[in-house]
Design a protein around this motif. Structure first.
Motif, PDB file in Angstrom:
ATOM      1  N   MET A  35       0.833  -1.210   0.000  1.00 43.42           N
ATOM      2  CA  MET A  35       0.000   0.000   0.000  1.00 43.42           C
ATOM      3  C   MET A  35       0.867   1.259   0.000  1.00 43.42           C
ATOM      4  O   MET A  35       0.765   2.121   0.864  1.00 43.42           O
ATOM      5  CB  MET A  35      -0.951  -0.015   1.199  1.00 43.42           C
ATOM      6  CG  MET A  35      -1.870  -1.216   1.239  1.00 43.42           C
ATOM      7  SD  MET A  35      -2.966  -1.331  -0.194  1.00 43.42           S
ATOM      8  CE  MET A  35      -4.169  -0.068   0.207  1.00 43.42           C
ATOM      9  N   ARG A  36       1.771   1.344  -0.985  1.00 49.07           N
ATOM     10  CA  ARG A  36       2.718   2.460  -1.039  1.00 49.07           C
ATOM     11  C   ARG A  36       2.063   3.800  -1.350  1.00 49.07           C
ATOM     12  O   ARG A  36       2.665   4.841  -1.123  1.00 49.07           O
ATOM     13  CB  ARG A  36       3.797   2.172  -2.081  1.00 49.07           C
ATOM     14  CG  ARG A  36       4.818   1.149  -1.624  1.00 49.07           C
ATOM     15  CD  ARG A  36       5.841   0.873  -2.704  1.00 49.07           C
ATOM     16  NE  ARG A  36       5.245   0.146  -3.819  1.00 49.07           N
ATOM     17  CZ  ARG A  36       5.897  -0.131  -4.946  1.00 49.07           C
ATOM     18  NH1 ARG A  36       7.142   0.284  -5.101  1.00 49.07           N
ATOM     19  NH2 ARG A  36       5.316  -0.816  -5.903  1.00 49.07           N
ATOM     20  N   LEU A  37       0.834   3.780  -1.866  1.00 46.11           N
ATOM     21  CA  LEU A  37       0.163   5.032  -2.216  1.00 46.11           C
ATOM     22  C   LEU A  37      -1.087   5.258  -1.359  1.00 46.11           C
ATOM     23  O   LEU A  37      -1.964   6.029  -1.730  1.00 46.11           O
ATOM     24  CB  LEU A  37      -0.217   5.038  -3.700  1.00 46.11           C
ATOM     25  CG  LEU A  37       0.938   4.861  -4.698  1.00 46.11           C
ATOM     26  CD1 LEU A  37       0.411   4.894  -6.129  1.00 46.11           C
ATOM     27  CD2 LEU A  37       2.011   5.926  -4.502  1.00 46.11           C
ATOM     28  N   GLU A  38      -1.145   4.602  -0.229  1.00 45.00           N
ATOM     29  CA  GLU A  38      -2.321   4.734   0.630  1.00 45.00           C
ATOM     30  C   GLU A  38      -2.523   6.195   1.033  1.00 45.00           C
ATOM     31  O   GLU A  38      -1.593   6.884   1.462  1.00 45.00           O
ATOM     32  CB  GLU A  38      -2.165   3.872   1.879  1.00 45.00           C
ATOM     33  CG  GLU A  38      -3.431   3.797   2.710  1.00 45.00           C
ATOM     34  CD  GLU A  38      -3.351   2.737   3.788  1.00 45.00           C
ATOM     35  OE1 GLU A  38      -4.400   2.435   4.395  1.00 45.00           O
ATOM     36  OE2 GLU A  38      -2.256   2.206   4.015  1.00 45.00           O
ATOM     37  N   GLY A  39      -3.756   6.661   0.846  1.00 51.51           N
ATOM     38  CA  GLY A  39      -4.095   8.034   1.191  1.00 51.51           C
ATOM     39  C   GLY A  39      -3.773   9.051   0.112  1.00 51.51           C
ATOM     40  O   GLY A  39      -4.089  10.231   0.255  1.00 51.51           O
ATOM     41  N   LYS A  40      -3.135   8.609  -0.985  1.00 50.88           N
ATOM     42  CA  LYS A  40      -2.768   9.514  -2.070  1.00 50.88           C
ATOM     43  C   LYS A  40      -3.904   9.636  -3.080  1.00 50.88           C
ATOM     44  O   LYS A  40      -4.750   8.745  -3.207  1.00 50.88           O
ATOM     45  CB  LYS A  40      -1.518   9.013  -2.796  1.00 50.88           C
ATOM     46  CG  LYS A  40      -0.301   8.795  -1.922  1.00 50.88           C
ATOM     47  CD  LYS A  40       0.359  10.098  -1.531  1.00 50.88           C
ATOM     48  CE  LYS A  40       1.694   9.841  -0.849  1.00 50.88           C
ATOM     49  NZ  LYS A  40       2.351  11.100  -0.418  1.00 50.88           N
ATOM     50  N   THR A  41      -3.899  10.752  -3.793  1.00 51.37           N
ATOM     51  CA  THR A  41      -4.860  10.961  -4.883  1.00 51.37           C
ATOM     52  C   THR A  41      -4.091  11.179  -6.174  1.00 51.37           C
ATOM     53  O   THR A  41      -2.966  11.711  -6.166  1.00 51.37           O
ATOM     54  CB  THR A  41      -5.760  12.176  -4.615  1.00 51.37           C
ATOM     55  OG1 THR A  41      -4.946  13.358  -4.518  1.00 51.37           O
ATOM     56  CG2 THR A  41      -6.548  11.986  -3.325  1.00 51.37           C
ATOM     57  N   ALA A  42      -4.690  10.764  -7.297  1.00 51.78           N
ATOM     58  CA  ALA A  42      -3.961  10.815  -8.563  1.00 51.78           C
ATOM     59  C   ALA A  42      -4.896  11.055  -9.741  1.00 51.78           C
ATOM     60  O   ALA A  42      -6.054  10.626  -9.732  1.00 51.78           O
ATOM     61  CB  ALA A  42      -3.201   9.507  -8.786  1.00 51.78           C
TER      62      ALA A  42
END
Length: 246
Positions: free
Chosen positions: A1-8
């Motif tokens: 989950m390296r991008l947990e909480g990120k938006t893209a």
């Protein structure tokens, strides 16, 4: 989950490399806006990744502005921008490419990076963080004949990546590029001129690892460069090409 909480935002996310990047980002915990000129394709991938879909023409300022406003309204914060949308002209001598075709290639492959920067860099500067990823091509590093203006557009994107990285570094925004070799995407036939077993065999002979790049390959590389694992990496043009550029 390296991008947990990120938006893209992933442009050209309705198919090919863009869809692979959107799927990987979602699997690693990001909320993704899948943006594509094909609204149905964007919706299909967005449904698959529990994201949101947006129809966008990345060469049109008003359309890109609408995409940016919609993303910020939905997410309130944008962490990652992937400029993946791209097109090519058919292989032919450089002087035979129609002007309208040249204009469209430069608008989609180059002007789009300018437009997304216009509308989203101010937000990233204000938040003091962000990752921008430009999907270029091995064509910008090791050009092949008869794709002259496509090659040039991808070379432009690589230079833009480096200058963006230098300018935005003090604001905490990283900018990198990916340089894939041709892959199983809707553009493959255009690159080859014709998609036949003979043409594939000829092209694969130029790739040491002996295969085309895949959407999964691009998704994995994009996830790394846009994650905190790459916190000290900016301004690179990473080759995802099986050794093609060696």
């Amino acid at each position: 989950m390296r991008l947990e909480g990120k938006t893209a935002i992933v442009t050209g996310g309705g198919s090919g490399f863009g869809a692979g990047i959107a799927r990987k980002f979602a699997a690693e915990g990001a909320r993704v806006m899948v943006a594509d000129i094909d609204a149905d394709a964007a919706a299909a991938v967005a449904d698959e990744v529990s994201g949101i879909a947006r129809a966008v023409d990345v060469a049109d300022d008003a359309s890109v502005g609408g995409m940016a406003r919609a993303a910020l309204a939905e997410f309130s914060r944008l962490d990652i921008l992937v400029n993946n949308a791209g097109i090519t002209h058919l292989p032919k001598p450089m002087e035979e490419v129609p002007e309208a075709e040249f204009d469209r290639v430069l608008a989609v492959n180059a002007k789009s990076v300018f437009l997304t920067a216009r509308h989203l860099v101010p937000h990233m500067k204000a938040t003091g963080a962000g990752a921008i990823l430009n999907v270029a091509s091995t064509a910008g590093l090791s050009p092949r004949p008869r794709l002259n203006w496509y090659n040039a557009s991808k070379g432009w994107m690589i230079t833009a990546t480096k200058t963006m990285a230098v300018e935005l570094a003090p604001s905490g925004v990283r900018v990198n590029a990916l340089c894939p070799v041709a892959g199983e995407t809707p553009l493959l036939k255009s690159f080859l001129g014709e998609d036949t077993p003979e043409m594939r065999t000829k092209f694969l002979a130029t790739i040491p690892l002996g295969r085309l790049s895949t959407p999964e390959d691009l998704g994995n590389a994009a996830c790394f460069l846009c994650s905190d694992d790459a916190a000290m990496i900016t301004g690179v043009a990473m080759e995802v090409d099986g050794g093609r550029c060696i």
